[in-house]
Scaffold this motif. Sequence first.
Motif, short mmCIF file in Angstrom:
data_model
loop_
_atom_site.label_atom_id
_atom_site.label_comp_id
_atom_site.label_asym_id
_atom_site.label_seq_id
_atom_site.Cartn_x
_atom_site.Cartn_y
_atom_site.Cartn_z
N SER A 127 83.55 88.00 80.84
CA SER A 127 82.62 88.44 81.88
C SER A 127 83.07 87.87 83.22
O SER A 127 83.89 86.96 83.27
N GLY A 128 82.55 88.39 84.27
CA GLY A 128 82.89 87.92 85.60
C GLY A 128 83.78 88.90 86.35
O GLY A 128 83.62 89.13 87.53
N ARG A 129 84.77 89.40 85.65
CA ARG A 129 85.63 90.47 86.17
C ARG A 129 86.38 91.05 85.00
O ARG A 129 86.37 90.52 83.89
N THR A 130 87.08 92.13 85.25
CA THR A 130 87.85 92.75 84.19
C THR A 130 89.05 91.89 83.80
O THR A 130 89.65 91.21 84.65
N ILE A 131 89.36 91.89 82.51
CA ILE A 131 90.56 91.19 82.03
C ILE A 131 91.66 92.18 81.67
O ILE A 131 92.64 91.81 81.04
N SER A 132 91.49 93.41 82.08
CA SER A 132 92.41 94.47 81.66
C SER A 132 93.83 94.28 82.19
O SER A 132 94.75 94.92 81.70
N THR A 133 94.00 93.42 83.18
CA THR A 133 95.35 93.19 83.71
C THR A 133 95.88 91.81 83.32
O THR A 133 96.94 91.39 83.80
N ASP A 134 95.17 91.13 82.44
CA ASP A 134 95.55 89.77 82.05
C ASP A 134 96.10 89.71 80.64
O ASP A 134 95.53 90.31 79.72
N ASP A 135 97.19 88.98 80.47
CA ASP A 135 97.63 88.64 79.13
C ASP A 135 96.62 87.66 78.53
O ASP A 135 96.05 86.83 79.25
N MET A 136 96.42 87.75 77.22
CA MET A 136 95.41 86.93 76.56
C MET A 136 96.02 86.29 75.31
O MET A 136 97.06 86.73 74.82
#
Length: 119
Positions: A24-33
């Motif tokens: 939550s807080g912002r999208t993680i769609s551009t982050d490696d996880m």
Amino acid sequence: VQLVESGGGLVQAGGSLRLSCQASGRTISTDDMAWFRQAPGKELEFVAYISWSGGSTDYADSVKGRFTISRVNAKNMMYLQMISLKHEDTAVYYCAGGWNREAQKYDYWGQGTRVTVSS
């Protein structure tokens, strides 16, 4: 970004669990996880990695063939499907995201969810 893990619990050896990581807080769609774990008395250990698109994954040798990492960017979610669990998989599991190349670390982490595998 805030991460919250869920899905941990007590399971018998040979059983399965599915861990979830809600961002939550912002999208993680551009982050490696990634998923990490820390067993009692041991250091933090890498478990699995997934690229921002989901197109690339990597696993620790100890979990290859038993764990599957996945994500649904539209839901801001990441998962870890675990099968054929072993006693040595007992640990607190953490999700992490936002690989910081300069600092060589993930920028944000969840609080962890405990997995206990009884032998």
